[in-house]
Design a protein around this motif. Structure first.
Motif, PDB file in Angstrom:
ATOM      1  N   GLU A 272       0.973  -1.273  -0.039  1.00 18.26           N
ATOM      2  CA  GLU A 272      -0.149  -0.032   0.010  1.00 18.26           C
ATOM      3  C   GLU A 272       0.964   1.276   0.159  1.00 18.26           C
ATOM      4  N   ASP A 273       0.306   2.348  -0.347  1.00 13.14           N
ATOM      5  CA  ASP A 273       0.941   3.599  -0.429  1.00 13.14           C
ATOM      6  C   ASP A 273       1.061   4.215   1.071  1.00 13.14           C
ATOM      7  N   PRO A 274       2.015   4.957   1.505  1.00 12.97           N
ATOM      8  CA  PRO A 274       2.152   5.608   2.942  1.00 12.97           C
ATOM      9  C   PRO A 274       0.925   6.415   3.205  1.00 12.97           C
ATOM     10  N   GLU A 275       0.589   6.637   4.299  1.00 12.17           N
ATOM     11  CA  GLU A 275      -0.346   7.300   4.837  1.00 12.17           C
ATOM     12  C   GLU A 275       0.044   7.996   6.024  1.00 12.17           C
ATOM     13  N   THR A 276      -0.015   9.378   5.855  1.00 15.37           N
ATOM     14  CA  THR A 276       0.313  10.202   6.889  1.00 15.37           C
ATOM     15  C   THR A 276      -0.714  10.889   7.826  1.00 15.37           C
ATOM     16  N   ARG A 277      -0.646  11.126   8.937  1.00  8.77           N
ATOM     17  CA  ARG A 277      -1.874  11.842   9.799  1.00  8.77           C
ATOM     18  C   ARG A 277      -1.010  12.721  10.751  1.00  8.77           C
ATOM     19  N   SER A 278      -1.718  13.581  11.180  1.00  7.93           N
ATOM     20  CA  SER A 278      -1.298  14.621  12.131  1.00  7.93           C
ATOM     21  C   SER A 278      -1.109  14.128  13.356  1.00  7.93           C
ATOM     22  N   GLY A 279      -0.275  14.292  14.262  1.00  6.45           N
ATOM     23  CA  GLY A 279       0.327  13.939  15.497  1.00  6.45           C
ATOM     24  C   GLY A 279       1.151  12.798  15.626  1.00  6.45           C
ATOM     25  N   GLY A 280       2.048  12.895  16.599  1.00 12.23           N
ATOM     26  CA  GLY A 280       3.134  11.861  16.782  1.00 12.23           C
ATOM     27  C   GLY A 280       2.497  11.170  18.434  1.00 12.23           C
ATOM     28  N   LEU A 281       3.511  11.076  19.156  1.00 13.22           N
ATOM     29  CA  LEU A 281       3.154  10.682  20.700  1.00 13.22           C
ATOM     30  C   LEU A 281       3.013  12.001  21.532  1.00 13.22           C
ATOM     31  N   LEU A 282       3.869  12.929  21.490  1.00 14.55           N
ATOM     32  CA  LEU A 282       3.896  13.934  22.639  1.00 14.55           C
ATOM     33  C   LEU A 282       3.274  15.060  22.006  1.00 14.55           C
ATOM     34  N   ALA A 283       3.267  15.191  20.446  1.00 14.72           N
ATOM     35  CA  ALA A 283       2.876  16.424  19.904  1.00 14.72           C
ATOM     36  C   ALA A 283       1.578  15.756  19.154  1.00 14.72           C
ATOM     37  N   GLN A 284       0.393  16.351  19.847  1.00 21.70           N
ATOM     38  CA  GLN A 284      -0.867  15.972  19.011  1.00 21.70           C
ATOM     39  C   GLN A 284      -1.610  17.079  18.440  1.00 21.70           C
ATOM     40  N   ASP A 285      -3.001  16.700  17.919  1.00 18.51           N
ATOM     41  CA  ASP A 285      -3.577  17.764  17.426  1.00 18.51           C
ATOM     42  C   ASP A 285      -4.015  19.020  18.674  1.00 18.51           C
ATOM     43  N   SER A 286      -3.910  18.539  19.772  1.00 20.70           N
ATOM     44  CA  SER A 286      -4.290  19.239  20.702  1.00 20.70           C
ATOM     45  C   SER A 286      -3.549  20.375  21.415  1.00 20.70           C
ATOM     46  N   ASN A 287      -1.907  20.005  20.961  1.00 18.04           N
ATOM     47  CA  ASN A 287      -0.985  20.822  21.541  1.00 18.04           C
ATOM     48  C   ASN A 287      -0.279  21.237  20.032  1.00 18.04           C
ATOM     49  N   ILE A 288      -0.353  20.882  18.842  1.00 15.11           N
ATOM     50  CA  ILE A 288       0.251  21.174  17.764  1.00 15.11           C
ATOM     51  C   ILE A 288       0.000  22.755  17.424  1.00 15.11           C
ATOM     52  N   GLY A 289       1.066  23.724  17.006  1.00 16.40           N
ATOM     53  CA  GLY A 289       0.703  24.707  16.570  1.00 16.40           C
ATOM     54  C   GLY A 289       2.079  25.799  16.900  1.00 16.40           C
ATOM     55  N   ASN A 290       1.735  27.219  16.426  1.00 16.12           N
ATOM     56  CA  ASN A 290       2.852  28.193  16.760  1.00 16.12           C
ATOM     57  C   ASN A 290       2.046  28.987  17.646  1.00 16.12           C
ATOM     58  N   TYR A 291       2.944  29.266  18.744  1.00 15.08           N
ATOM     59  CA  TYR A 291       2.544  29.986  20.030  1.00 15.08           C
ATOM     60  C   TYR A 291       3.491  31.194  19.957  1.00 15.08           C
ATOM     61  N   GLU A 292       3.226  32.423  20.391  1.00 14.56           N
ATOM     62  CA  GLU A 292       4.253  33.686  20.558  1.00 14.56           C
ATOM     63  C   GLU A 292       3.423  34.530  21.589  1.00 14.56           C
ATOM     64  N   ARG A 293       4.362  35.188  22.194  1.00 15.20           N
ATOM     65  CA  ARG A 293       4.060  36.168  23.173  1.00 15.20           C
ATOM     66  C   ARG A 293       5.150  37.252  23.617  1.00 15.20           C
ATOM     67  N   ASN A 294       4.919  38.143  24.324  1.00 18.86           N
ATOM     68  CA  ASN A 294       6.357  38.952  24.611  1.00 18.86           C
ATOM     69  C   ASN A 294       6.181  39.071  26.209  1.00 18.86           C
ATOM     70  N   GLU A 295       7.361  39.134  26.691  1.00 22.90           N
ATOM     71  CA  GLU A 295       7.604  39.066  28.015  1.00 22.90           C
ATOM     72  C   GLU A 295       8.773  39.996  28.424  1.00 22.90           C
ATOM     73  N   LEU A 296       8.624  40.791  29.534  1.00 21.84           N
ATOM     74  CA  LEU A 296       9.555  41.846  30.134  1.00 21.84           C
ATOM     75  C   LEU A 296      11.037  40.772  30.527  1.00 21.84           C
ATOM     76  N   SER A 297      12.082  41.258  30.303  1.00 21.50           N
ATOM     77  CA  SER A 297      13.093  40.447  30.591  1.00 21.50           C
ATOM     78  C   SER A 297      14.161  41.477  30.953  1.00 21.50           C
ATOM     79  N   VAL A 298      15.075  40.916  31.824  1.00 20.54           N
ATOM     80  CA  VAL A 298      16.506  41.807  32.000  1.00 20.54           C
ATOM     81  C   VAL A 298      17.639  40.875  31.440  1.00 20.54           C
ATOM     82  N   LEU A 299      18.746  41.439  31.101  1.00 22.26           N
ATOM     83  CA  LEU A 299      19.775  40.716  30.810  1.00 22.26           C
ATOM     84  C   LEU A 299      21.099  41.276  31.110  1.00 22.26           C
ATOM     85  N   PRO A 300      21.715  41.103  32.236  1.00 16.89           N
ATOM     86  CA  PRO A 300      22.908  41.678  32.827  1.00 16.89           C
ATOM     87  C   PRO A 300      24.022  41.023  32.131  1.00 16.89           C
TER      88      PRO A 300
END
Length: 634
Positions: free
Chosen positions: A525-553
């Motif tokens: 049969e031809d290969p079949e690919t679905r979204s999700g592995g073990l620790l990365a599933q549809d429930s947490n897959i995605g791109n996330y972004e935010r800004n936080e105040l930081s200090v860099l001494p």
């Protein structure tokens, strides 16, 4: 009032030569040896930077000529660590220091016009001088036997000639006068004069065009301190004032640093295939223990580089623009494990979100064989640019400025070096305290990827079916903000020491990318690919972004040693801290709903609980280590 540069013979007879100080220490011996390898021996090829640093002023252009003449005198500051004799120009400015030799009695030639046969820079040996023949009894005191520099100025008596007038004072045995102008080819080349000394023996800088022999109190240099350190009309010592700092400097360094490692949860386990006695009997994964994970990785030594460059915008070393870049090449780590289905027994652990119990996804177990590979990587870099403003320049025990900008706590003078070992060490050199303000950019990129390659074998059904399971967690932290700090440096002969402290305050943009997939290939049969592995599933897959105040001494210290007049060897230590960053291992949710796995049999009807799930989990990052490099100055 006029300055007198020569005294009567009776005064000269009463004065004794100061005790000579032994300055031939290990530093000088090592420096002369190193110079023999780096510096050209050709006449006139040497830079005059050491002369200017040592004497606190611009050297005469005569120093670059093969031969030139000057007058021999005693060093007015016998305890400054320099040789006891000096060569002065017609204004009394020091051009060179002279080291006597056992076969030459330089006292007999004090006040005489001397020819320099071979000019090698800051300090000359008596053997490098062409001494005039003396037709006088041995031990007689010549008229210039105590030729005075500006450091020993005395009011002129009426009718008494000055050295600037071209004649020496009346003496028992007249000295050979220094012609004005001195005839070619032995003449001093017209150019900038040597440093001028005040009554306390401290070098001073004069406004361009001023004649120090004819200054009154209103127009002359202010010798009681100054409110503006480094001004042309202020008191200065050694490395302070006009031309005291290099115009441009570039430093390149190799870095060997240790950085805060990446914390990861348990990712791979081993165990035994245990028969479950409960009906129906079956083999289960038992006696599990972690072989990779639940640890800190990427915490070894990282190699990198740093480049610093700066340019002083004025002649007094008051304001500069300075830039810096440093970073490490990407560091990575890989872990492999697996088996043939009988040995070893290998799996990937997780927490069953439906029961709350520990569970394992089989990698090598009866009925399946395969391998698991974990790859991790990290890359850090930073850059900054800003203005550097001098607060204080001080030499010895003298402080220029007020207690706020140059006091015991900031400038490193006054009470700060007034006693104890600090005074003994730093009181000998030149110290600067600068404030720095600018912009700082930093970036931390890290990744964690897990890949499984599995094949179904007997006694399982669907023999020959293969699975490829992928989980990937990638983060990108980017800091942009303002930076302020202080830079303190000290120079003495060939040695230098620099300490810096900086604080960056700004925003860190946190980016997290989670991806996962599973590819199943059945025989024929031809290969079949679905979204999700073990620790990365549809429930947490995605791109996330935010800004936080930081200090860099940032904290650092650098020790330098001059190999040549322009080239310096450096070595140091630096510590960098960065708050509120995201790391890949922290973004992993170990709870998984098995019914939501791709190709789950049977699948979960409602998909609840929807685990794993994502939430920002931030941490801190630090790096520290050693550096070694070279600095070149113009």
């Amino acid at each position: 009032m006029a300055f007198v540069l020569a005294s009567a013979a009776s005064v000269a007879l009463a004065q004794q030569a100061p005790a000579r100080r032994n300055v031939r220490d290990a530093d000088r011996a090592a420096g002369e040896l190193i110079d023999s390898f780096f510096d050209s021996a050709a006449d006139g090829s040497r830079s005059m930077r050491p002369v200017k640093n040592a004497l606190g002023g611009q050297p005469s252009k005569a120093s670059v000529r093969p031969q030139w003449t000057a007058r021999l005198a005693r060093n007015p500051k016998a305890d400054d660590g320099n040789p006891p004799y000096v060569l002065i120009d017609r204004y009394g400015g020091i051009q060179r220091y002279v080291e006597p030799t056992p076969t030459v009695n330089l006292d007999r030639y004090l006040g005489q016009t001397i020819t320099v046969r071979r000019d090698t820079g800051h300090t000359l040996l008596a053997s490098q001088l062409e001494l005039p023949k003396l037709a006088r009894p041995a031990g007689a005191v010549v008229g210039g036997g105590d030729v005075r520099l500006a450091a020993a100025e005395e009011p002129a008596t009426p009718g008494e000639p000055t050295l600037a007038d071209g004649a020496a004072a009346a003496e028992a045995i007249p000295a050979e006068p220094l012609p004005d102008p001195i005839p070619q080819p032995q003449s001093m080349v017209e150019g900038q004069q040597g440093p001028w000394l005040d009554a306390a023996g401290n070098p001073i800088n004069l406004p361009e065009g001023s004649d120090p022999l004819y200054l009154d109190e209103s127009e002359g240099p202010h010798l009681q301190g100054c409110a503006s350190c480094g001004s042309a009309v202020c008191q200065a010592q050694g490395g302070c004032g006009l031309g005291s700092r290099p115009v441009l400097w570039v430093r390149g360094e190799y870095l060997a640093w240790w950085a805060d490692g990446m914390d990861i949860p348990p990712l791979v386990v081993r165990g035994d295939a245990v028969t479950n006695p409960d009906p129906p009997p079956a083999q289960v994964f038992g006696n599990a223990f972690v072989v990779y994970g639940n640890q800190t990785i990427l915490d070894g030594v990282r190699s990198g580089g740093r480049v610093r460059a700066g340019y002083w915008l004025d002649d007094y070393g008051q304001t500069a623009i300075e830039g810096e870049y440093f970073g490490f090449g990407q560091i990575s780590e890989q872990f492999n494990d697996g088996g043939d289905g009988t040995f070893p027994i290998v799996g990937r652990p997780f927490i069953d979100a439906t029961t709350g119990l520990n569970a394992v996804e089989d990698v090598s177990f009866p009925g399946i064989r395969g391998s698991v590979v974990v790859n991790s990587d990290s890359k850090f870099q930073s850059a900054g640019i800003g203005l550097r403003r001098n607060l204080c320049c001080a030499s010895g025990q003298t402080c220029c400025g007020d207690p706020v900008t140059c006091g015991s706590q900031v400038g490193g003078c006054g009470a700060g070096v007034g006693g104890g070992p600090c005074a003994t060490l730093f009181g000998k050199g030149t110290r600067h305290t600068d404030v720095y303000f600018g912009f700082r950019w930093a970036q931390l990129q890290e990744g964690l990827a897990i890949q499984e390659n599995l094949e179904v074998i007997a006694p399982s059904t669907d023999v020959g079916t293969t699975f490829q399971v992928n989980d990937a967690f990638n983060v990108n932290n980017e800091f942009v903000g303002g930076e302020i700090g202080f830079i303190w440096d000290w120079d003495y002969r060939r040695w230098s020491l620099e300490a810096l402290t900086k604080l960056g305050v700004g925003s860190t943009r946190q980016r997290v990318n989670i991806s996962g997939s599973t590819t199943r290939t059945e025989p024929g049969e031809d290969p079949e690919t679905r979204s999700g592995g073990l620790l990365a599933q549809d429930s947490n897959i995605g791109n996330y972004e935010r800004n936080e105040l930081s200090v860099l001494p940032q904290l650092g210290v650098t020790l330098g040693y001059k190999l040549t007049e322009r080239l310096k060897l450096t070595g140091g230590y630096t510590f960098v801290y960065w708050s509120n960053v995201v790391r890949p291992g922290d973004q992993i949710d170990p709870e998984v709903n098995p019914g939501n796995l791709p190709f789950a049999n049977p699948p979960d009807a409602d998909g609840l609980p929807a685990r794993p799930q994502f939430s920002f989990r931030q941490n801190d990052f630090w790096a520290h280590g050693l550096s070694a490099g070279l600095e070149y100055q113009w």
